[in-house]
Design a protein around this motif. Sequence first.
Motif, PDB file in Angstrom:
ATOM      1  N   THR A 126       0.814  -1.208   0.000  1.00 11.01           N
ATOM      2  CA  THR A 126       0.000   0.000   0.000  1.00 11.01           C
ATOM      3  C   THR A 126       0.844   1.253   0.000  1.00 11.01           C
ATOM      4  OG1 THR A 126      -1.729  -1.167   1.224  1.00 11.01           O
ATOM      5  CG2 THR A 126      -1.848   1.227   1.192  1.00 11.01           C
ATOM      6  N   LYS A 127       1.773   1.376   0.953  1.00 11.22           N
ATOM      7  CA  LYS A 127       2.483   2.632   1.153  1.00 11.22           C
ATOM      8  C   LYS A 127       3.701   2.783   0.255  1.00 11.22           C
ATOM      9  CE  LYS A 127       2.771   4.444   5.138  1.00 11.22           C
ATOM     10  NZ  LYS A 127       3.157   4.750   6.529  1.00 11.22           N
TER      11      LYS A 127
ATOM     12  N   ALA B 287      -3.194  -5.305  -2.359  1.00 14.47           N
ATOM     13  CA  ALA B 287      -3.385  -5.181  -0.910  1.00 14.47           C
ATOM     14  C   ALA B 287      -4.848  -5.384  -0.535  1.00 14.47           C
ATOM     15  CB  ALA B 287      -2.899  -3.809  -0.442  1.00 14.47           C
ATOM     16  N   GLY B 288      -5.749  -4.874  -1.384  1.00 14.58           N
ATOM     17  CA  GLY B 288      -7.177  -5.043  -1.121  1.00 14.58           C
ATOM     18  C   GLY B 288      -7.601  -6.499  -1.165  1.00 14.58           C
ATOM     19  N   ALA B 289      -7.040  -7.266  -2.109  1.00 17.81           N
ATOM     20  CA  ALA B 289      -7.365  -8.694  -2.186  1.00 17.81           C
ATOM     21  C   ALA B 289      -6.896  -9.415  -0.924  1.00 17.81           C
ATOM     22  CB  ALA B 289      -6.712  -9.314  -3.423  1.00 17.81           C
ATOM     23  N   MET B 290      -5.713  -9.061  -0.423  1.00 17.59           N
ATOM     24  CA  MET B 290      -5.234  -9.668   0.828  1.00 17.59           C
ATOM     25  C   MET B 290      -6.141  -9.294   1.994  1.00 17.59           C
ATOM     26  SD  MET B 290      -1.099  -9.241   0.707  1.00 17.59           S
ATOM     27  CE  MET B 290      -0.121 -10.126  -0.499  1.00 17.59           C
ATOM     28  N   GLY B 291      -6.516  -8.021   2.039  1.00 15.99           N
ATOM     29  CA  GLY B 291      -7.391  -7.580   3.127  1.00 15.99           C
ATOM     30  C   GLY B 291      -8.738  -8.278   3.098  1.00 15.99           C
TER      31      GLY B 291
ATOM     32  N   LEU C 202      -5.956   0.103   5.750  1.00 17.54           N
ATOM     33  CA  LEU C 202      -5.851   0.144   4.293  1.00 17.54           C
ATOM     34  C   LEU C 202      -7.007   0.919   3.681  1.00 17.54           C
ATOM     35  CD1 LEU C 202      -4.917  -0.779   1.456  1.00 17.54           C
ATOM     36  CD2 LEU C 202      -6.111  -2.949   1.876  1.00 17.54           C
ATOM     37  N   ALA C 203      -8.228   0.631   4.136  1.00 15.48           N
ATOM     38  CA  ALA C 203      -9.409   1.298   3.601  1.00 15.48           C
ATOM     39  C   ALA C 203      -9.369   2.798   3.873  1.00 15.48           C
ATOM     40  CB  ALA C 203     -10.672   0.687   4.208  1.00 15.48           C
ATOM     41  N   VAL C 204      -9.020   3.172   5.098  1.00 10.22           N
ATOM     42  CA  VAL C 204      -8.970   4.593   5.464  1.00 10.22           C
ATOM     43  C   VAL C 204      -7.880   5.310   4.674  1.00 10.22           C
ATOM     44  CG1 VAL C 204      -8.412   6.173   7.351  1.00 10.22           C
ATOM     45  CG2 VAL C 204      -9.945   4.246   7.753  1.00 10.22           C
TER      46      VAL C 204
END
Length: 558
Positions: free
Chosen positions: A250-251, A259-263, A410-412
């Motif tokens: 992400t960063k 990263a979204g798929a992992m989350g 991650l979402a925020v």
Amino acid sequence: MAAPTITREAPPRRVPARRTRPGWLLLLPALVALVILFVVPLVNVVVDSFTEPSAGLGNYTSLFTDGYTLKVLGRTLVVAFTVAVVGGLLAFPYAYAMTLAGPMMRAVLVTVVLVPFWTSMLARNFAWLVLMQDGGVVQDILRFLGFGNVTLLGTTLAVGISMTQVLLPFLVLPMYTAMEQIDGRLVAAGQSLGAPKYRAFRRVYLPLARPGVLAGMSLAFVLALGFYVTPALLGSTRNAMIAQVINVRTKELLDFGGAGAMGMFLFVVTLVVLGLSRRMAGAVTGLVAPARSEKASEVRPWLRIYTTVVGFLLVAPTLVVIPMSFSSTQTFRFPPQGWSLRWYHELFTSPEWVASILNSLQVGFFTALLATLLGTAAAFGLARLSSRWRGPVNGFLLSPMIVPHILVALAVFSVALRLGLNGTLIGIILAHTALAVPFVVIAVTARLQGMDGRLTGVAASLGAHPVNAFRRVTLPLVLPGILSGAVLAFVTSLDEVVIALFLQAPGAITLPVQMFNSVTVQIDPTISAASSLMVVLVSVPILFAQIAGARRGNRGKR
């Protein structure tokens, strides 16, 4: 001859519309806030996981085909499962001893369990870093026992040990709650029928304690999945866990899709585990224990020794952090070689540390204010809803508590970048508010459930205006719950580090972020004084709330 009477089955009781309407109005601010601050960012993560960098299932395909990612996912699941099982085995005898102990000893054991809640997460991890470093206390003990120079820091074992200690209270308390409701005479009845004590315990007591055991273990497993700080401080990149990989993607790589798929994988695992736990636990009814006797049951010597060892494990980080803050050396060495106040002087004179303290206090204050207003109104609204709606709405209000913390961060972060809130205290306050609202709802709802609802009716029958009845009757009774919720919201914000790490910028660094950076970036021993300060900032408000609640309860009994 008397006329026959016709009886009709009474329709189900419904809450009048005039009562439910204000309930929805009171709930509306909290519901809207959670939708904007929590649901929309999560939906954005889901969309990114299917559309970034290209539309399709590519991110999910690579999640289960890439060798490195599969290894990280497997390691994360194994560590979380191991922590839940080992923690469960450690917690069960301790919780059982709490049910046998007398009032005074039970109060001591409960206090020892609560000590980790009063100790900052970063402070506890810093303590374990000091204890498990090369030449540290743990390595010296292992060498004395004949294991040689065992290197712990930077290994998965070190991460697992710290995570187990951090999550132990989350295992003990659900188990104790379930065990306290078990009628102890049932085991005695089994023995009177000829069963040996161990068999009666295994066939009678353990099945009844199962709901609490499964609740505690599933909670520990879910929380362990999203741990970031502990693996980052005590582990290494060679044995990274999924939260660390999400942070890097992400960063550093700006790979929001991957990263979204992992989350989302973590989120699905969380829902599956919680669902299975609830189904396996089942319902235990009709076996409630009678009023607890003030006389303690027999606690065997081995159980006393065991609870002493586990209790020491629970409070060990606090016993390390405070002496370390008075060290005169620039090394993380325990016990300290000399004594000095130099690190407190550095803490309160360094512009960076002072700014981080003020930022944390500011963020905590406004988070507590917003969360208390939203959560209190929502709790009153829940009390006015019909039973059909109360459960789902309450579940939605508490949903931020079950989502893995790294996924929330991650979402925020993704939304904050698009709205220009990244690197601002406002962004951190809004994100912390979404996390803190459930704690206020729980505290105020518990107080409302314990209040006699007829009191407001009595006040109205005596001619009191609804506003006066609320101000003079309801509010004083509910105020301890509101204050407890405000304190929990403040402490939640004060100790939160993952979201603050994602949203940090030179002008928006909180104390936990400064502490994290002082270990991972610049190796600044001032963190020892900052850890002690965090212990005070977290524990004093909680103790104050408990004392205030106890005093109000004593006044109510007079």
